[in-house]
Design an enzyme around this catalytic site. Sequence first.
Site, PDB file in Angstrom:
ATOM      1  N   ARG A  46      -9.552  37.130   2.609  1.00 25.64           N
ATOM      2  CA  ARG A  46      -9.146  36.099   1.656  1.00 25.64           C
ATOM      3  C   ARG A  46      -8.585  34.879   2.376  1.00 25.64           C
ATOM      4  O   ARG A  46      -7.845  34.084   1.793  1.00 25.64           O
ATOM      5  CB  ARG A  46      -8.122  36.678   0.681  1.00 25.64           C
ATOM      6  CG  ARG A  46      -8.692  37.813  -0.183  1.00 25.64           C
ATOM      7  CD  ARG A  46      -7.680  38.303  -1.197  1.00 25.64           C
ATOM      8  NE  ARG A  46      -6.568  38.995  -0.553  1.00 25.64           N
ATOM      9  CZ  ARG A  46      -6.532  40.304  -0.310  1.00 25.64           C
ATOM     10  NH1 ARG A  46      -7.570  41.075  -0.655  1.00 25.64           N
ATOM     11  NH2 ARG A  46      -5.491  40.854   0.269  1.00 25.64           N
ATOM     12  N   ARG A  47      -8.948  34.743   3.641  1.00 20.31           N
ATOM     13  CA  ARG A  47      -8.417  33.660   4.470  1.00 20.31           C
ATOM     14  C   ARG A  47      -9.513  32.742   5.024  1.00 20.31           C
ATOM     15  O   ARG A  47      -9.289  32.022   5.995  1.00 20.31           O
ATOM     16  CB  ARG A  47      -7.637  34.249   5.651  1.00 20.31           C
ATOM     17  CG  ARG A  47      -6.504  35.175   5.245  1.00 20.31           C
ATOM     18  CD  ARG A  47      -5.877  35.821   6.468  1.00 20.31           C
ATOM     19  NE  ARG A  47      -4.759  36.687   6.093  1.00 20.31           N
ATOM     20  CZ  ARG A  47      -4.053  37.400   6.980  1.00 20.31           C
ATOM     21  NH1 ARG A  47      -4.382  37.364   8.269  1.00 20.31           N
ATOM     22  NH2 ARG A  47      -3.053  38.158   6.574  1.00 20.31           N
ATOM     23  N   CYS A  62     -11.146  12.735   0.737  1.00 19.18           N
ATOM     24  CA  CYS A  62     -11.113  12.951  -0.717  1.00 19.18           C
ATOM     25  C   CYS A  62     -11.419  14.415  -1.026  1.00 19.18           C
ATOM     26  O   CYS A  62     -10.588  15.120  -1.566  1.00 19.18           O
ATOM     27  CB  CYS A  62     -12.103  12.030  -1.412  1.00 19.18           C
ATOM     28  SG  CYS A  62     -11.608  10.301  -1.426  1.00 19.18           S
ATOM     29  N   SER A 107      -9.197  13.350  -5.346  1.00 22.20           N
ATOM     30  CA  SER A 107      -9.497  12.170  -6.141  1.00 22.20           C
ATOM     31  C   SER A 107     -11.004  12.002  -6.247  1.00 22.20           C
ATOM     32  O   SER A 107     -11.723  12.232  -5.276  1.00 22.20           O
ATOM     33  CB  SER A 107      -8.882  10.942  -5.462  1.00 22.20           C
ATOM     34  OG  SER A 107      -9.292   9.749  -6.070  1.00 22.20           O
ATOM     35  N   ASP A 122     -13.872   9.138  -8.004  1.00 22.55           N
ATOM     36  CA  ASP A 122     -14.401   8.038  -8.797  1.00 22.55           C
ATOM     37  C   ASP A 122     -15.620   8.610  -9.528  1.00 22.55           C
ATOM     38  O   ASP A 122     -16.672   8.819  -8.932  1.00 22.55           O
ATOM     39  CB  ASP A 122     -14.785   6.897  -7.855  1.00 22.55           C
ATOM     40  CG  ASP A 122     -15.422   5.705  -8.552  1.00 22.55           C
ATOM     41  OD1 ASP A 122     -15.921   5.868  -9.677  1.00 22.55           O
ATOM     42  OD2 ASP A 122     -15.445   4.621  -7.950  1.00 22.55           O
ATOM     43  N   HIS A 124     -11.148  10.181 -12.362  1.00 23.13           N
ATOM     44  CA  HIS A 124     -10.859   8.906 -13.015  1.00 23.13           C
ATOM     45  C   HIS A 124     -12.099   8.036 -13.195  1.00 23.13           C
ATOM     46  O   HIS A 124     -13.051   8.117 -12.424  1.00 23.13           O
ATOM     47  CB  HIS A 124      -9.798   8.122 -12.232  1.00 23.13           C
ATOM     48  CG  HIS A 124     -10.135   7.949 -10.790  1.00 23.13           C
ATOM     49  ND1 HIS A 124      -9.690   8.825  -9.819  1.00 23.13           N
ATOM     50  CD2 HIS A 124     -10.862   7.002 -10.134  1.00 23.13           C
ATOM     51  CE1 HIS A 124     -10.119   8.430  -8.638  1.00 23.13           C
ATOM     52  NE2 HIS A 124     -10.845   7.335  -8.797  1.00 23.13           N
ATOM     53  N   TYR A 183     -12.849   3.998 -13.551  1.00 18.45           N
ATOM     54  CA  TYR A 183     -12.266   2.664 -13.401  1.00 18.45           C
ATOM     55  C   TYR A 183     -12.531   1.818 -14.648  1.00 18.45           C
ATOM     56  O   TYR A 183     -13.540   1.998 -15.340  1.00 18.45           O
ATOM     57  CB  TYR A 183     -12.833   1.972 -12.164  1.00 18.45           C
ATOM     58  CG  TYR A 183     -12.159   2.414 -10.882  1.00 18.45           C
ATOM     59  CD1 TYR A 183     -10.928   1.889 -10.509  1.00 18.45           C
ATOM     60  CD2 TYR A 183     -12.750   3.359 -10.047  1.00 18.45           C
ATOM     61  CE1 TYR A 183     -10.296   2.292  -9.340  1.00 18.45           C
ATOM     62  CE2 TYR A 183     -12.127   3.771  -8.880  1.00 18.45           C
ATOM     63  CZ  TYR A 183     -10.894   3.230  -8.533  1.00 18.45           C
ATOM     64  OH  TYR A 183     -10.274   3.639  -7.379  1.00 18.45           O
TER      65      TYR A 183
END
Length: 276
Positions: free
Chosen positions: A137-138, A157, A178, A180, A218, A220
Site C-alpha cells: 500500500r506504499r 498541478c 488545480s 483549468d 475551476h 475561468y
Amino acid sequence: MSKADEIYINMCKQILTEGIDTKGEKVRPKWSDGTSAYTIKKFGVVNRYDISKEFPAFSLRRTYIKSAVDEILWIYQKKSNNIHELNSHIWDEWADEDGSIGKAYGYQIGVKSRYKEGNMDQMDRVLFDLKENPYSRRIMTNMYVHHDLSEMHLYPCAYSVTYNVTGNKLNAILNQRSQDVLAAGNWNVVQYAALLMMVARATGFEPGELVHVIADAHIYDRHVPIIEELIKRETYPAPKVTLNPEKTDFYSFTPDDFIVENYKYGEQIKNIPIAV
C-alpha cells in the site's frame, strides 16, 4: 456518449450551478491585459474512470491522445525537465534559455533514493514494487517536493499517483491540486489512463480504475460561455485505444505504440484565453 463525456459534462454543470465565484477576491492569475482572472470553483471533485471498459477520451472536442502520451513519457520515462526532449510547445513559456523548467516534473521522478534493495528513482521503484510486492500500500510517486519548489519554474498541478492492485487489475489515484477545466479538461485524464495502461502491461496486470481527485476544479470567468456551448454539443462513443501487443518494457513505449481507432469528435476550440 463516452463515459468521459458524461463525467465532464456533469462536472461542468456542477461547477456552474454549485461552485463558488472568486470575483473580487485576492487571486494570483491575470489575463493578458493585466486584469484579474476570476473563477467559479468547486472543491474536492472526484471522478472515476474504468479503463478496462473504455478509454476515457471525450468526444466533445478532440484530445490529442498521442501528444498527451508524449508528455507523460517525457515526465515518467525520460524523466526530463527540458523542453527540447518534448515534441510539443506547451511548456515553452516556463523554460529558460537552455530549455529547462527547473527541478520540476520529470526531474523529481528521476531523483534516485537509497533503499535496502538498491538505488532507484521513483518510477523504477513503482515498477519494482508492482513486480515484487504488488499488494503493498506504499506504491506511489510524488512531484510536489517542498524543498525544491523555489527551484521549479512552475509548481506541479497533477502531482502524485498512488498505485493499488485488486486481483489481476492495476488501479491508480491521480491527485491534482488545480485544474483549468476548459484548457486542460480531459488532457490529464487521457495522460494518466495511458500511463496506467503502460505500467500495467510492464508489470503483468490488466488496467483497472483511474480515480482523478481534483482539489480545485475551476472555470475561468472568460471561459464560461465557451463551456456552456461545449457541453451542449453532440457526443459520440469513446474511441478504442490499445497498446502495441509486442511491447512489455515500460521504457520501450512510444506514442506510436498507442493504436487509436474510431475516434469521432466535435470541432476544436481555437484561441482559448489562458490566465497566467
